[in-house]
Write a protein that holds these residues in place. Structure first.
Motif, PDB file in Angstrom:
ATOM      1  N   ALA A  15     -17.926  20.403  88.941  1.00 53.14           N
ATOM      2  CA  ALA A  15     -17.878  20.704  90.376  1.00 53.14           C
ATOM      3  C   ALA A  15     -19.181  20.283  91.054  1.00 53.14           C
ATOM      4  O   ALA A  15     -20.253  20.437  90.475  1.00 53.14           O
ATOM      5  CB  ALA A  15     -17.655  22.203  90.573  1.00 53.14           C
TER       6      ALA A  15
ATOM      7  N   ALA B 194     -18.920  29.215  93.619  1.00 53.40           N
ATOM      8  CA  ALA B 194     -19.304  30.005  92.444  1.00 53.40           C
ATOM      9  C   ALA B 194     -20.824  30.098  92.460  1.00 53.40           C
ATOM     10  O   ALA B 194     -21.505  29.083  92.609  1.00 53.40           O
ATOM     11  CB  ALA B 194     -18.819  29.333  91.168  1.00 53.40           C
TER      12      ALA B 194
ATOM     13  N   VAL C 207     -22.428  35.239  86.837  1.00 56.33           N
ATOM     14  CA  VAL C 207     -21.558  34.351  87.615  1.00 56.33           C
ATOM     15  C   VAL C 207     -20.654  35.170  88.525  1.00 56.33           C
ATOM     16  O   VAL C 207     -20.043  36.150  88.089  1.00 56.33           O
ATOM     17  CB  VAL C 207     -20.680  33.468  86.689  1.00 56.33           C
TER      18      VAL C 207
ATOM     19  N   VAL D 278     -17.596  34.482  91.569  1.00 57.58           N
ATOM     20  CA  VAL D 278     -16.791  33.462  92.248  1.00 57.58           C
ATOM     21  C   VAL D 278     -16.302  34.059  93.562  1.00 57.58           C
ATOM     22  O   VAL D 278     -15.686  35.127  93.573  1.00 57.58           O
ATOM     23  CB  VAL D 278     -15.599  33.033  91.365  1.00 57.58           C
TER      24      VAL D 278
ATOM     25  N   GLU E 110     -21.933  26.300  93.278  1.00 57.16           N
ATOM     26  CA  GLU E 110     -21.036  25.172  93.020  1.00 57.16           C
ATOM     27  C   GLU E 110     -19.666  25.419  93.612  1.00 57.16           C
ATOM     28  O   GLU E 110     -19.247  26.567  93.813  1.00 57.16           O
ATOM     29  CB  GLU E 110     -20.970  24.821  91.529  1.00 57.16           C
ATOM     30  N   GLU E 111     -18.992  24.313  93.893  1.00 60.81           N
ATOM     31  CA  GLU E 111     -17.668  24.390  94.511  1.00 60.81           C
ATOM     32  C   GLU E 111     -16.738  25.202  93.634  1.00 60.81           C
ATOM     33  O   GLU E 111     -16.713  25.039  92.417  1.00 60.81           O
ATOM     34  CB  GLU E 111     -17.131  22.972  94.665  1.00 60.81           C
ATOM     35  N   ARG E 112     -15.975  26.065  94.276  1.00 61.30           N
ATOM     36  CA  ARG E 112     -15.009  26.860  93.525  1.00 61.30           C
ATOM     37  C   ARG E 112     -13.831  25.964  93.137  1.00 61.30           C
ATOM     38  O   ARG E 112     -13.289  25.238  93.954  1.00 61.30           O
ATOM     39  CB  ARG E 112     -14.522  27.997  94.409  1.00 61.30           C
ATOM     40  N   LEU E 113     -13.474  26.022  91.863  1.00 65.73           N
ATOM     41  CA  LEU E 113     -12.374  25.194  91.359  1.00 65.73           C
ATOM     42  C   LEU E 113     -11.153  26.066  91.127  1.00 65.73           C
ATOM     43  O   LEU E 113     -11.277  27.251  90.799  1.00 65.73           O
ATOM     44  CB  LEU E 113     -12.782  24.542  90.033  1.00 65.73           C
TER      45      LEU E 113
ATOM     46  N   GLU F 240      -8.117  27.687  82.716  1.00 68.53           N
ATOM     47  CA  GLU F 240      -9.280  27.480  81.862  1.00 68.53           C
ATOM     48  C   GLU F 240      -8.870  27.262  80.416  1.00 68.53           C
ATOM     49  O   GLU F 240      -7.943  27.912  79.927  1.00 68.53           O
ATOM     50  CB  GLU F 240     -10.189  28.710  81.935  1.00 68.53           C
TER      51      GLU F 240
ATOM     52  N   ASN G 145     -15.250  40.464  84.769  1.00 71.53           N
ATOM     53  CA  ASN G 145     -15.389  39.545  83.642  1.00 71.53           C
ATOM     54  C   ASN G 145     -15.991  40.282  82.451  1.00 71.53           C
ATOM     55  O   ASN G 145     -16.797  41.191  82.617  1.00 71.53           O
ATOM     56  CB  ASN G 145     -16.333  38.395  84.021  1.00 71.53           C
TER      57      ASN G 145
ATOM     58  N   MET H 101     -12.158  23.747  83.300  1.00 70.00           N
ATOM     59  CA  MET H 101     -11.096  24.118  84.238  1.00 70.00           C
ATOM     60  C   MET H 101     -10.203  22.895  84.371  1.00 70.00           C
ATOM     61  O   MET H 101     -10.686  21.797  84.687  1.00 70.00           O
ATOM     62  CB  MET H 101     -11.705  24.490  85.595  1.00 70.00           C
TER      63      MET H 101
ATOM     64  N   LEU I 262     -16.993  23.547  83.297  1.00 63.84           N
ATOM     65  CA  LEU I 262     -17.559  24.747  83.927  1.00 63.84           C
ATOM     66  C   LEU I 262     -18.899  25.086  83.298  1.00 63.84           C
ATOM     67  O   LEU I 262     -19.822  25.509  83.978  1.00 63.84           O
ATOM     68  CB  LEU I 262     -16.635  25.953  83.733  1.00 63.84           C
ATOM     69  N   GLU I 263     -18.951  24.973  81.977  1.00 66.28           N
ATOM     70  CA  GLU I 263     -20.186  25.369  81.292  1.00 66.28           C
ATOM     71  C   GLU I 263     -20.202  24.809  79.889  1.00 66.28           C
ATOM     72  O   GLU I 263     -19.163  24.438  79.345  1.00 66.28           O
ATOM     73  CB  GLU I 263     -20.283  26.897  81.206  1.00 66.28           C
TER      74      GLU I 263
HETATM   75  P1  AMP Z   1     -19.412  30.098  83.406  1.00 63.96           P
HETATM   76  O1  AMP Z   1     -20.364  31.014  82.690  1.00 63.96           O
HETATM   77  O2  AMP Z   1     -20.105  29.037  84.169  1.00 63.96           O
HETATM   78  O3  AMP Z   1     -18.323  29.560  82.508  1.00 63.96           O
HETATM   79  O4  AMP Z   1     -18.620  31.030  84.434  1.00 63.96           O
HETATM   80  C1  AMP Z   1     -17.961  32.200  84.000  1.00 63.96           C
HETATM   81  C2  AMP Z   1     -16.557  32.239  84.557  1.00 63.96           C
HETATM   82  O5  AMP Z   1     -16.596  32.132  85.971  1.00 63.96           O
HETATM   83  C3  AMP Z   1     -15.695  31.064  84.113  1.00 63.96           C
HETATM   84  O6  AMP Z   1     -15.098  31.321  82.879  1.00 63.96           O
HETATM   85  C4  AMP Z   1     -14.710  30.965  85.239  1.00 63.96           C
HETATM   86  O7  AMP Z   1     -13.683  31.934  85.080  1.00 63.96           O
HETATM   87  C5  AMP Z   1     -15.507  31.349  86.448  1.00 63.96           C
HETATM   88  N1  AMP Z   1     -16.039  30.136  87.111  1.00 63.96           N
HETATM   89  C6  AMP Z   1     -17.194  29.489  86.821  1.00 63.96           C
HETATM   90  N2  AMP Z   1     -17.382  28.430  87.622  1.00 63.96           N
HETATM   91  C7  AMP Z   1     -16.321  28.376  88.438  1.00 63.96           C
HETATM   92  C8  AMP Z   1     -15.921  27.502  89.505  1.00 63.96           C
HETATM   93  N3  AMP Z   1     -16.687  26.470  89.881  1.00 63.96           N
HETATM   94  N4  AMP Z   1     -14.756  27.756  90.125  1.00 63.96           N
HETATM   95  C9  AMP Z   1     -13.986  28.801  89.773  1.00 63.96           C
HETATM   96  N5  AMP Z   1     -14.293  29.671  88.775  1.00 63.96           N
HETATM   97  C10 AMP Z   1     -15.463  29.476  88.123  1.00 63.96           C
END
Ligand code: AMP
Ligand code: GLY
Length: 421
Positions: free
Chosen positions: A119, A142, A154, A156, A186-189, A193, A225, A271, A280-281
């Protein structure tokens, strides 16, 4: 051969459990520090996994051949660098590559440098700067604390206003300490997953089957989460060729290009959007609870895989067993608030009576005398294999429904493996 498993969760129990399966009797396992469940698999080492120098000194003295590191924190403290300096092999990245997980800014700028699909993002160092950047994200944003925040970093937001309390908390109030002093916006996607795991060896790599983790606390993906309430694998197998071409191969090339390639596990959180898969990570380790369902799907013995890793060689092949494995995390009610709980008796013997289940205790489940006791937090992962997801689910849920009553101080999700498979 002496193998050290670093960590104390359900994942590390699974690592030890599958390492031990079929291993020569001369193999010895050590757990740093392990948990009540790992005592049956190997010796506990009462050292702090974050004290890299001490652990490396102990491992050298003990003649440890290889360390397999479960969690990210010791990796970020340089445990692998410390071990390598003493000539001990490790399955895990050095500190500089662990930053792919330990710093969101490092990970995003790395992706941007190499054009890896992710994103669009901006970095903010202050609340005011973050406010001025929010206009770039009209589709939702996010907010990600730069550093490790144990699942709390994190948020969202569907629209900018919802992000403000998090920006305030991270950047003004410093609730996450140093980890939250800088953030990625960052842009919400939108999409579904999946967890893409691979094993890296000096001369080659393997992808494991795709897995899905259910991260939210409650059924229907509601609630906060968590570290993951359950996992299923394989899912969406037809995606693998696309993911290999658009994500995995370019990613490995980028890692090599920057001298970040290592021997160990790399787990990419993805994603799947209408516009293709987006990263995403990165995690520089196996997922928990993904490991509990992925490790048993590998047909080649894990002790043999680690023997190749120890020699700096790549195993000749990696193949997978048929069927689907489901893992459900059982937690103490109150998780993930992290408040201390009085120990309560836990009916482990009831679960043990089901022959089709594999049980992976976590740290908060302790064995005292002949009793099992539950503390607060994550207690164990219960897994089963079936010819399809429904058969695997049936085995796990029949046992859980018979072992626990509605009023028990226990929580688990009832819909692991359901939903977008
Ligand atoms: P991360 O640690 O970056 O994986 O973020 C933790 C959780 O947040 C992810 O498993 C997603 O469910 C959600 N998430 C992270 N980034 C985004 C994004 N850009 N858009 C939507 N959901 C996100
Ligand atoms: N299951 C998510 C993680 O291990 O980060």
């Amino acid at each position: 051969m002496k193998i050290l498993v670093v960590g104390s969760g359900s994942r590390e129990h699974a690592m030890g459990y599958y390492l031990k399966r079929g291993a020569p009797s001369s193999w010895r396992l050590y757990f740093l520090p392990g948990n009540s469940g790992t005592r049956e698999l190997g010796e506990a080492v009462p050292l702090d996994p974050l004290d890299a120098d001490r652990v490396a000194a102990w491992a050298a003295e003990e003649g440890v051949d290889l360390a397999w590191v479960g969690g990210e924190e010791p990796l970020l403290k340089g445990l692998v660098d410390g071990l390598k300096a003493r000539g001990i092999a490790a399955f895990g990245p050095p500190q500089k590559a662990a930053l792919l997980e330990g710093s969101k800014i490092f990970a995003k700028t790395f992706m941007a440098r190499h054009g890896l699909p992710t994103a669009p993002f901006r970095v903010a160092q202050s609340y005011e700067e973050a406010l001025s950047l929010l206009r770039h994200f009209p589709q939702g944003v996010a907010v990600k604390a730069d550093g490790l925040a144990r699942g709390k970093g994190v948020a969202v937001a569907e629209e900018a206003g919802e992000a403000l309390p998090y920006l305030q908390a991270f950047l003004r109030e410093g609730v996450l300490g140093e980890a939250g002093r800088r953030v990625v916006l960052e842009e919400r996607l939108k999409g579904r997953e999946v967890s893409l795991h691979g094993l890296l060896f000096p001369e080659g790599s393997f992808l494991l089957p795709l897995a899905r983790d259910h991260k939210r606390l409650l059924d229907g993906d509601e609630g906060p989460n968590t570290g993951g309430m359950g996992a299923v694998a394989p899912v969406e197998e037809e995606l693998l060729p696309l993911l290999r071409r658009t994500i995995w191969d370019p990613l490995l090339e980028a890692l090599r290009d920057e001298g970040l390639y290592y021997t160990g596990t790399l787990y990419v959180g993805l994603m799947i959007t209408d516009d293709g898969p987006k990263i995403l990570e990165f995690n520089v380790r196996l997922g928990d609870p993904e490991a509990q369902v992925l490790l048993p799907l590998v047909r080649e013995p894990w002790w043999e895989i680690m023997a190749y890793a120890r020699e700096g060689k790549v195993p000749p092949r990696l193949s997978f067993r048929p069927g689907v494995r489901v893992g459900v995390v059982v937690a103490r009610r109150g998780y993930p608030q992290g408040r201390p709980e009085n120990p309560m008796p836990f009916p482990m013997e009831k679960l043990m009576a089901y022959p089709g289940l594999t049980l992976h205790p976590a740290r908060e489940l302790s064995h005292r005398g002949d009793r099992w006791e539950a503390g607060g937090g994550r207690l164990l992962t219960v897994t089963a294999c079936g010819k399809d997801v429904e058969e695997a689910r049936r085995q796990v849920y029949r046992a859980l429904e018979e072992a626990f009553q509605d009023g028990d101080d226990i929580h688990y999700r009832r819909d692991i493996g359901r939903g977008s498979l």
